[in-house]
Design a protein around this motif. Structure first.
Motif, PDB file in Angstrom:
ATOM      1  N   ALA A   1      -4.742 -78.670 -11.601  1.00  0.00           N
ATOM      2  CA  ALA A   1      -5.426 -77.797 -10.647  1.00  0.00           C
ATOM      3  C   ALA A   1      -4.620 -76.522 -10.382  1.00  0.00           C
ATOM      4  O   ALA A   1      -5.169 -75.416 -10.382  1.00  0.00           O
ATOM      5  CB  ALA A   1      -5.679 -78.545  -9.341  1.00  0.00           C
ATOM      6  N   MET A   2      -3.318 -76.683 -10.146  1.00  0.00           N
ATOM      7  CA  MET A   2      -2.489 -75.502  -9.887  1.00  0.00           C
ATOM      8  C   MET A   2      -2.448 -74.590 -11.108  1.00  0.00           C
ATOM      9  O   MET A   2      -2.494 -73.362 -10.985  1.00  0.00           O
ATOM     10  CB  MET A   2      -1.086 -75.930  -9.465  1.00  0.00           C
ATOM     11  N   ASN A   3      -2.349 -75.191 -12.279  1.00  0.00           N
ATOM     12  CA  ASN A   3      -2.316 -74.406 -13.507  1.00  0.00           C
ATOM     13  C   ASN A   3      -3.615 -73.621 -13.682  1.00  0.00           C
ATOM     14  O   ASN A   3      -3.613 -72.445 -14.082  1.00  0.00           O
ATOM     15  CB  ASN A   3      -2.084 -75.322 -14.712  1.00  0.00           C
ATOM     16  N   TYR A   4      -4.737 -74.261 -13.356  1.00  0.00           N
ATOM     17  CA  TYR A   4      -6.042 -73.602 -13.452  1.00  0.00           C
ATOM     18  C   TYR A   4      -6.107 -72.372 -12.538  1.00  0.00           C
ATOM     19  O   TYR A   4      -6.481 -71.270 -12.975  1.00  0.00           O
ATOM     20  CB  TYR A   4      -7.143 -74.589 -13.079  1.00  0.00           C
ATOM     21  N   PHE A   5      -5.749 -72.554 -11.277  1.00  0.00           N
ATOM     22  CA  PHE A   5      -5.852 -71.441 -10.334  1.00  0.00           C
ATOM     23  C   PHE A   5      -4.800 -70.368 -10.601  1.00  0.00           C
ATOM     24  O   PHE A   5      -5.033 -69.189 -10.330  1.00  0.00           O
ATOM     25  CB  PHE A   5      -5.777 -71.965  -8.899  1.00  0.00           C
ATOM     26  N   HIS A   6      -3.662 -70.770 -11.140  1.00  0.00           N
ATOM     27  CA  HIS A   6      -2.657 -69.776 -11.521  1.00  0.00           C
ATOM     28  C   HIS A   6      -3.181 -68.914 -12.667  1.00  0.00           C
ATOM     29  O   HIS A   6      -3.007 -67.691 -12.672  1.00  0.00           O
ATOM     30  CB  HIS A   6      -1.359 -70.469 -11.916  1.00  0.00           C
ATOM     31  N   ARG A   7      -3.836 -69.544 -13.650  1.00  0.00           N
ATOM     32  CA  ARG A   7      -4.418 -68.786 -14.768  1.00  0.00           C
ATOM     33  C   ARG A   7      -5.528 -67.864 -14.279  1.00  0.00           C
ATOM     34  O   ARG A   7      -5.640 -66.717 -14.719  1.00  0.00           O
ATOM     35  CB  ARG A   7      -4.982 -69.736 -15.828  1.00  0.00           C
ATOM     36  N   GLU A   8      -6.343 -68.391 -13.369  1.00  0.00           N
ATOM     37  CA  GLU A   8      -7.496 -67.616 -12.901  1.00  0.00           C
ATOM     38  C   GLU A   8      -7.097 -66.451 -12.008  1.00  0.00           C
ATOM     39  O   GLU A   8      -7.656 -65.349 -12.105  1.00  0.00           O
ATOM     40  CB  GLU A   8      -8.459 -68.534 -12.133  1.00  0.00           C
ATOM     41  N   PHE A   9      -6.131 -66.687 -11.120  1.00  0.00           N
ATOM     42  CA  PHE A   9      -5.870 -65.715 -10.052  1.00  0.00           C
ATOM     43  C   PHE A   9      -4.409 -65.294  -9.908  1.00  0.00           C
ATOM     44  O   PHE A   9      -4.066 -64.606  -8.951  1.00  0.00           O
ATOM     45  CB  PHE A   9      -6.361 -66.298  -8.719  1.00  0.00           C
ATOM     46  N   GLY A  10      -3.551 -65.722 -10.818  1.00  0.00           N
ATOM     47  CA  GLY A  10      -2.116 -65.457 -10.676  1.00  0.00           C
ATOM     48  C   GLY A  10      -1.737 -63.996 -10.655  1.00  0.00           C
ATOM     49  O   GLY A  10      -0.658 -63.637 -10.184  1.00  0.00           O
ATOM     50  N   GLU A  11      -2.623 -63.144 -11.164  1.00  0.00           N
ATOM     51  CA  GLU A  11      -2.278 -61.719 -11.191  1.00  0.00           C
ATOM     52  C   GLU A  11      -2.484 -61.040  -9.846  1.00  0.00           C
ATOM     53  O   GLU A  11      -2.036 -59.900  -9.651  1.00  0.00           O
ATOM     54  CB  GLU A  11      -3.115 -60.994 -12.264  1.00  0.00           C
TER      55      GLU A  11
END
Length: 443
Positions: free
Chosen positions: A253-263
């Motif tokens: 889950a964290m990896n998903y949201f980091h990919r989606e919104f990490g920028e």
């Protein structure tokens, strides 16, 4: 020279010949030859290591004078937090105890449902205005689901601002009701941060939340709403809830949201283990759960997410400070929580005053109401005191971090549920911090 040895030291072997020491009192960290460590800290041969002992004293591992000097300093800091007489500067408010989700783990099971009436909202605003001496106020909107009561939030906000008080606020929400209109409200409510709780991905999220809403795919909606918050520029804290034994689930889950919104620079992404007293407390983590807890903390920090609010360094005697301490839950804190202050309150939909959000909607834990003000009853005095709940805690090496632990958990579930997760994995957290500093070449 005669020294006292600090109680607040985490010491562990770094190799066959070297020890790693961390002070939870001062946040100092160092390595020491094992033989030297034994002769100073076990055999107390201070005169043979005069210069080293002076450095250790400067860093808080040793100290002169009264044997209680460090614990006295901790007590004095708590006293200042409890008795600070600046009126109300912070308040957590549940404008409604109703919720559109049915999370199985919610601590509010058994709480009374309902939404603030206009009469209670008006009395709440009057209570805040009357007691906000410094004319600066922070409100944390909570629930229930606070976005089911936007009219109540707007009413209280407008009345407080019209009284001349400088206001800022935060919102804790499941996020499913966020919309362009909500974003506009956030501006009107002077929202500085939105915290959105997420439970897993896709169907797992949908099953856990169990929304009572006509939405075909709630997970798709929450992803859209998170993006809406981030693109609006609002600081968005995304809390990924997880069972303490399920690393793959939280990491995915964290990896998903980091990919989606990490920028997005206004995102803070972190994992939070569910506190489920019916099964076990934070302090009962086994080695596997402890390792998972550290991995989740480290994932967030290594991806560059930092939250200034968990870096509270009131007691450190060192001049430098690394934000990793807060992210790894190694930073000292001035009290068990800041709600111990006599002027901090939680308010529910009926206008009852509490000292912790875990009591919302459970009137037996109230300590007054917005109509008549606070009452210094047993509950009030349990929270607002410089005295700690358990004297044995004073000798615990992580005491400066937790200050005897969560008062609400201790009251509701018993002593063993008061300790934070840190207690079961402190050596590993210190090692993680040490390796972080090595990567920066600071040791």
């Amino acid at each position: 020279m005669k020294y006292n040895i600090s109680k607040y030291i985490v010491a562990q072997p770094l190799s066959d010949s070297e020890m790693l020491l961390y002070s939870t009192f001062s946040t100092s960290i160092l390595t020491l030859e094992k033989d030297v460590y034994v002769e100073i800290f076990k055999e107390e041969k201070y005169d043979e290591y005069v210069d080293i002992c002076l450095e250790l004293a400067e860093m808080g591992f040793l100290f002169e004078g009264k044997k209680t000097a460090q614990s006295d300093e901790l007590t004095q800091t708590r006293r200042e937090i409890v008795n600070a007489d600046h009126g109300i500067t912070f308040c957590l408010i549940a404008p409604t105890m109703e919720c559109n989700a049915r999370c199985y783990y919610c601590f509010e099971h058994g709480a009374e449902q309902g939404k603030m009436t206009r009469e209670i909202a008006n009395a709440t605003a009057d209570f805040l205005i009357k007691n906000c001496k410094e004319k600066e106020l922070s409100i944390s909107w909570f629930g229930g689901e606070p976005l089911m009561a936007t009219d109540v939030i707007s009413y209280i906000t407008n009345k407080v601002i019209e009284s001349g008080i400088k206001l800022d606020s935060t919102v804790t929400t499941n996020g499913i009701l966020i919309s362009p209109e909500t974003i506009k409200h956030f501006g009107e409510w002077k929202v500085e941060r939105v915290t959105i709780s997420v439970d897993g991905l896709y169907e797992s999220y949908n099953k856990i939340k169990r929304y009572v809403l006509p939405i075909d795919n709630p997970f798709e909606r929450i992803v859209e709403n998170i993006k809406l918050c981030l693109e609006s520029g609002i600081n968005t804290h995304l809390r990924i809830n997880y069972k303490s034994s399920e690393y793959d689930v939280v990491h995915e889950a964290m990896n998903y949201f980091h990919r989606e919104f990490g920028e997005y620079p206004n995102l803070y992404l972190y994992g939070a283990p569910l506190d489920m007293p019916a099964e076990k407390g934070y302090s009962e983590f086994d080695s596997i759960e402890g390792d998972i807890y550290i991995k989740v903390l480290s994932d967030s920090f290594k991806w560059g997410y930092e939250d200034d609010e968990i870096n509270y360094r009131e007691l450190s005697v060192t001049s430098d400070y690394d934000k990793a301490l807060g992210e790894l839950m190694l930073s000292p804190f001035p009290a068990s929580c800041l709600m111990v202050n006599k002027n901090r309150f939680v308010i529910d939909h009926k206008g009852l005053l509490y000292k912790c959000q875990k009591h919302l909607g459970k009137s037996k834990f109230n300590c007054g109401d917005v109509f008549n003000g606070p009452v210094e009853n047993e509950i009030f005095n349990y929270y607002s005191t410089e005295e700690i709940a358990d004297e044995d805690c004073m000798d615990c090496r992580i005491f400066p971090i937790c200050q005897s632990g969560c008062k609400a958990n201790r009251l509701l579930y018993g002593k063993k549920h008061a300790c934070p997760p840190t207690v079961s994995v402190i050596e590993k957290l210190v090692m993680e911090y040490y390796e972080h500093l090595l990567s920066k070449e600071e040791i």
